[in-house]
Design a protein around this motif. Structure first.
Motif, PDB file in Angstrom:
ATOM      1  N   MET A  60      64.453 -25.819  -8.604  1.00 26.41           N
ATOM      2  CA  MET A  60      63.136 -25.854  -8.556  1.00 26.41           C
ATOM      3  C   MET A  60      62.910 -27.337  -7.878  1.00 26.41           C
ATOM      4  SD  MET A  60      59.914 -25.424  -9.663  1.00 26.41           S
ATOM      5  CE  MET A  60      59.747 -24.174 -10.966  1.00 26.41           C
ATOM      6  N   LEU A  61      62.012 -26.986  -6.866  1.00 23.12           N
ATOM      7  CA  LEU A  61      61.452 -28.323  -6.298  1.00 23.12           C
ATOM      8  C   LEU A  61      60.074 -28.810  -6.321  1.00 23.12           C
ATOM      9  CD1 LEU A  61      62.846 -27.719  -2.385  1.00 23.12           C
ATOM     10  CD2 LEU A  61      63.840 -29.061  -4.378  1.00 23.12           C
ATOM     11  N   ASN A  62      59.922 -29.891  -6.850  1.00 25.41           N
ATOM     12  CA  ASN A  62      58.458 -30.124  -7.308  1.00 25.41           C
ATOM     13  C   ASN A  62      57.942 -30.913  -6.004  1.00 25.41           C
ATOM     14  OD1 ASN A  62      58.327 -29.695 -10.099  1.00 25.41           O
ATOM     15  ND2 ASN A  62      60.083 -31.078 -10.299  1.00 25.41           N
ATOM     16  N   ILE A  63      56.777 -30.533  -5.532  1.00 24.91           N
ATOM     17  CA  ILE A  63      56.154 -30.988  -4.355  1.00 24.91           C
ATOM     18  C   ILE A  63      54.625 -31.430  -4.440  1.00 24.91           C
ATOM     19  CG2 ILE A  63      55.627 -30.170  -1.973  1.00 24.91           C
ATOM     20  CD1 ILE A  63      57.714 -28.210  -1.920  1.00 24.91           C
ATOM     21  N   ILE A  64      54.491 -32.757  -4.141  1.00 24.09           N
ATOM     22  CA  ILE A  64      53.004 -33.008  -4.210  1.00 24.09           C
ATOM     23  C   ILE A  64      52.649 -33.254  -2.640  1.00 24.09           C
ATOM     24  CG2 ILE A  64      51.689 -35.185  -4.628  1.00 24.09           C
ATOM     25  CD1 ILE A  64      53.801 -36.102  -6.680  1.00 24.09           C
ATOM     26  N   ILE A  65      51.437 -32.692  -2.698  1.00 23.04           N
ATOM     27  CA  ILE A  65      50.541 -32.531  -1.317  1.00 23.04           C
ATOM     28  C   ILE A  65      49.411 -33.390  -1.597  1.00 23.04           C
ATOM     29  CG2 ILE A  65      49.570 -31.243   0.633  1.00 23.04           C
ATOM     30  CD1 ILE A  65      51.419 -29.128   0.059  1.00 23.04           C
ATOM     31  N   GLU A  66      49.070 -34.619  -1.235  1.00 20.45           N
ATOM     32  CA  GLU A  66      47.957 -35.445  -1.380  1.00 20.45           C
ATOM     33  C   GLU A  66      47.252 -35.359   0.301  1.00 20.45           C
ATOM     34  OE1 GLU A  66      46.690 -39.279  -3.536  1.00 20.45           O
ATOM     35  OE2 GLU A  66      47.514 -39.546  -1.528  1.00 20.45           O
ATOM     36  N   GLU A  67      46.174 -34.418   0.265  1.00 18.53           N
ATOM     37  CA  GLU A  67      45.675 -34.125   1.558  1.00 18.53           C
ATOM     38  C   GLU A  67      44.112 -33.578   1.161  1.00 18.53           C
ATOM     39  OE1 GLU A  67      43.977 -33.510   5.032  1.00 18.53           O
ATOM     40  OE2 GLU A  67      45.997 -34.443   4.864  1.00 18.53           O
ATOM     41  N   LYS A  68      43.011 -34.242   1.858  1.00 20.18           N
ATOM     42  CA  LYS A  68      41.712 -33.894   1.371  1.00 20.18           C
ATOM     43  C   LYS A  68      41.298 -32.777   2.204  1.00 20.18           C
ATOM     44  CE  LYS A  68      40.307 -38.752   0.537  1.00 20.18           C
ATOM     45  NZ  LYS A  68      39.410 -39.813   0.958  1.00 20.18           N
ATOM     46  N   ASP A  69      41.827 -32.454   3.476  1.00 16.22           N
ATOM     47  CA  ASP A  69      41.452 -31.272   4.139  1.00 16.22           C
ATOM     48  C   ASP A  69      42.206 -30.004   3.662  1.00 16.22           C
ATOM     49  OD1 ASP A  69      41.564 -29.040   6.139  1.00 16.22           O
ATOM     50  OD2 ASP A  69      41.308 -30.527   7.753  1.00 16.22           O
ATOM     51  N   ASN A  70      41.308 -29.200   2.915  1.00 14.65           N
ATOM     52  CA  ASN A  70      41.687 -28.044   2.098  1.00 14.65           C
ATOM     53  C   ASN A  70      42.448 -27.109   2.996  1.00 14.65           C
ATOM     54  OD1 ASN A  70      40.751 -28.784  -0.226  1.00 14.65           O
ATOM     55  ND2 ASN A  70      38.701 -27.914   0.178  1.00 14.65           N
ATOM     56  N   PHE A  71      41.842 -26.875   4.446  1.00 11.13           N
ATOM     57  CA  PHE A  71      42.559 -25.885   5.184  1.00 11.13           C
ATOM     58  C   PHE A  71      44.108 -26.444   5.648  1.00 11.13           C
ATOM     59  CE2 PHE A  71      38.214 -24.858   5.822  1.00 11.13           C
ATOM     60  CZ  PHE A  71      38.074 -23.474   5.407  1.00 11.13           C
ATOM     61  N   TYR A  72      43.952 -27.696   5.907  1.00 17.00           N
ATOM     62  CA  TYR A  72      45.314 -28.101   6.252  1.00 17.00           C
ATOM     63  C   TYR A  72      46.404 -28.152   5.339  1.00 17.00           C
ATOM     64  CZ  TYR A  72      48.561 -31.176   8.726  1.00 17.00           C
ATOM     65  OH  TYR A  72      49.894 -31.901   9.469  1.00 17.00           O
ATOM     66  N   ARG A  73      45.863 -28.345   3.810  1.00 13.75           N
ATOM     67  CA  ARG A  73      46.502 -28.455   2.759  1.00 13.75           C
ATOM     68  C   ARG A  73      47.160 -27.243   2.397  1.00 13.75           C
ATOM     69  NH1 ARG A  73      43.371 -30.410  -0.584  1.00 13.75           N
ATOM     70  NH2 ARG A  73      42.518 -28.242  -1.670  1.00 13.75           N
ATOM     71  N   GLN A  74      46.510 -26.083   2.621  1.00 12.97           N
ATOM     72  CA  GLN A  74      47.026 -24.786   2.277  1.00 12.97           C
ATOM     73  C   GLN A  74      47.916 -24.257   3.148  1.00 12.97           C
ATOM     74  OE1 GLN A  74      46.183 -23.092  -0.507  1.00 12.97           O
ATOM     75  NE2 GLN A  74      47.684 -21.787   0.208  1.00 12.97           N
ATOM     76  N   GLY A  75      47.712 -24.799   4.593  1.00 14.15           N
ATOM     77  CA  GLY A  75      48.580 -24.449   5.570  1.00 14.15           C
ATOM     78  C   GLY A  75      49.914 -25.121   5.502  1.00 14.15           C
ATOM     79  N   VAL A 133      54.996 -38.675  -9.577  1.00 14.76           N
ATOM     80  CA  VAL A 133      55.739 -39.087  -8.603  1.00 14.76           C
ATOM     81  C   VAL A 133      57.198 -39.285  -8.899  1.00 14.76           C
ATOM     82  CG1 VAL A 133      55.547 -41.606  -9.285  1.00 14.76           C
ATOM     83  CG2 VAL A 133      55.512 -40.939  -6.663  1.00 14.76           C
ATOM     84  N   LYS A 134      57.428 -39.530 -10.520  1.00 21.58           N
ATOM     85  CA  LYS A 134      58.692 -39.665 -10.984  1.00 21.58           C
ATOM     86  C   LYS A 134      59.799 -38.365 -10.757  1.00 21.58           C
ATOM     87  CE  LYS A 134      57.265 -42.975 -14.468  1.00 21.58           C
ATOM     88  NZ  LYS A 134      57.243 -43.126 -15.751  1.00 21.58           N
ATOM     89  N   THR A 135      58.915 -37.155 -10.800  1.00 23.39           N
ATOM     90  CA  THR A 135      59.741 -36.080 -10.787  1.00 23.39           C
ATOM     91  C   THR A 135      59.841 -35.275  -9.428  1.00 23.39           C
ATOM     92  OG1 THR A 135      57.803 -34.579 -11.549  1.00 23.39           O
ATOM     93  CG2 THR A 135      59.281 -35.548 -13.296  1.00 23.39           C
ATOM     94  N   ALA A 136      58.881 -35.800  -8.496  1.00 25.31           N
ATOM     95  CA  ALA A 136      58.628 -35.221  -7.066  1.00 25.31           C
ATOM     96  C   ALA A 136      59.912 -35.311  -6.408  1.00 25.31           C
ATOM     97  CB  ALA A 136      57.494 -35.636  -6.430  1.00 25.31           C
ATOM     98  N   ASP A 137      60.180 -34.170  -5.759  1.00 26.11           N
ATOM     99  CA  ASP A 137      61.280 -34.168  -4.785  1.00 26.11           C
ATOM    100  C   ASP A 137      60.803 -34.391  -3.440  1.00 26.11           C
ATOM    101  OD1 ASP A 137      63.604 -33.097  -6.414  1.00 26.11           O
ATOM    102  OD2 ASP A 137      62.084 -31.379  -6.824  1.00 26.11           O
ATOM    103  N   ILE A 138      59.607 -33.849  -3.077  1.00 29.57           N
ATOM    104  CA  ILE A 138      58.821 -34.079  -1.809  1.00 29.57           C
ATOM    105  C   ILE A 138      57.494 -34.532  -1.958  1.00 29.57           C
ATOM    106  CG2 ILE A 138      58.167 -33.108   0.414  1.00 29.57           C
ATOM    107  CD1 ILE A 138      60.334 -30.935   0.207  1.00 29.57           C
ATOM    108  N   ILE A 139      57.054 -35.709  -1.417  1.00 30.78           N
ATOM    109  CA  ILE A 139      55.641 -35.904  -1.438  1.00 30.78           C
ATOM    110  C   ILE A 139      55.180 -36.208  -0.023  1.00 30.78           C
ATOM    111  CG2 ILE A 139      54.401 -38.188  -2.112  1.00 30.78           C
ATOM    112  CD1 ILE A 139      56.665 -39.021  -3.844  1.00 30.78           C
ATOM    113  N   ILE A 140      54.050 -35.341   0.130  1.00 31.72           N
ATOM    114  CA  ILE A 140      53.468 -35.271   1.365  1.00 31.72           C
ATOM    115  C   ILE A 140      52.110 -36.099   1.342  1.00 31.72           C
ATOM    116  CG2 ILE A 140      52.530 -33.852   3.205  1.00 31.72           C
ATOM    117  CD1 ILE A 140      54.261 -31.607   2.044  1.00 31.72           C
ATOM    118  N   LYS A 141      51.822 -37.011   2.084  1.00 37.13           N
ATOM    119  CA  LYS A 141      50.678 -37.884   1.849  1.00 37.13           C
ATOM    120  C   LYS A 141      49.988 -38.294   3.243  1.00 37.13           C
ATOM    121  CE  LYS A 141      49.159 -42.526   0.471  1.00 37.13           C
ATOM    122  NZ  LYS A 141      47.868 -42.211   0.543  1.00 37.13           N
ATOM    123  N   SER A 142      48.791 -38.147   3.413  1.00 39.04           N
ATOM    124  CA  SER A 142      48.009 -38.567   4.477  1.00 39.04           C
ATOM    125  C   SER A 142      47.939 -40.138   4.634  1.00 39.04           C
ATOM    126  CB  SER A 142      46.613 -38.086   4.645  1.00 39.04           C
ATOM    127  OG  SER A 142      46.699 -36.481   4.840  1.00 39.04           O
TER     128      SER A 142
END
Length: 215
Positions: free
Chosen positions: A1-16, A44-53
């Motif tokens: 299991m990979l835990n992934i955070i995506i912090e992105e305000k653009d809904n379309f870009y985030r879904q992509g 953030v403590k359990t995230a394997d990948i953090i995607i942030k603008s």
């Protein structure tokens, strides 16, 4: 299991991004994925990948929340435009970071992410110490904070000079120093970064502490 955070305000870009990451890791790595859009001290403590603008200059300031992230986690920084943020001399919390532009092709994005993920997997057994005392995050001097606060309030160089009773050239010199510290190219980028700092309370955020105490 990979835990992934995506912090992105653009809904379309985030879904992509979510679709792209799902195809990339479930197909190539066979991993089950769990996504969240909440970047907080718990996730953030359990995230394997953090995607942030990142705003221009934002990657050079202190982000205390990243100090508690997993040592083997990958940070993917998203930036606008053609000027890629420097990957050297970043805050210690941004070890294992790759930057991708919104304008990059999918092939290039996949290449960057794969390379970053492979590096993280190789360093999985290494213990990385992140000390705030040894960190290279950028800060402002008391005079720079004062001048930045006046810029943020909407004043121009001449008005700031009159208000502080200093030479306009001195104001300009301090402004250029601030721009160089955070690798900024325009007044709009400077104001954007100052607005971000104003909304991000932390021990090392001198601009927030100054503006907050002068409201």
């Amino acid at each position: 299991m990979l835990n992934i955070i995506i912090e992105e305000k653009d809904n379309f870009y985030r879904q992509g991004l979510k679709t792209f990451i799902t195809e990339m890791f479930s197909t190539d790595h066979g991993d089950a994925l769990f996504f969240t859009g909440v970047l907080c001290s718990h996730s953030v403590k359990t995230a394997d990948i953090i995607i942030k603008s990142f705003l221009p200059g934002e990657s050079r300031v202190c982000h205390q929340i990243f100090q508690s992230r997993k040592h083997s986690s990958l940070v993917i920084g998203i930036y606008d435009g053609n000027k890629k943020p420097h990957s050297v001399d970043l805050p210690l919390c941004f070890d294992n970071i790759v930057f991708i532009s919104r304008a990059d092709s999918l092939i290039k994005v996949k290449k960057f992410i794969q390379r970053g993920w492979e590096d993280c997997c190789q360093e999985n057994t290494k213990k990385i110490y992140r000390s705030c005392l040894a960190c290279k995050h950028r800060t402002l001097s008391p005079r720079e904070i004062n001048i930045a606060e006046h810029f943020y309030s909407g004043m121009g160089t001449e008005e700031i000079a009159r208000n502080l009773q200093i030479n306009p050239k001195t104001v300009g010199a301090h402004k250029r120093t601030i721009m160089l510290k955070f690798n900024l190219n325009s007044d709009s980028e400077l104001l954007g970064l100052l607005h971000h700092l104003k909304l991000k309370p932390s021990i090392s955020n001198c601009f927030y502490n100054y503006t907050d105490s002068h409201i």
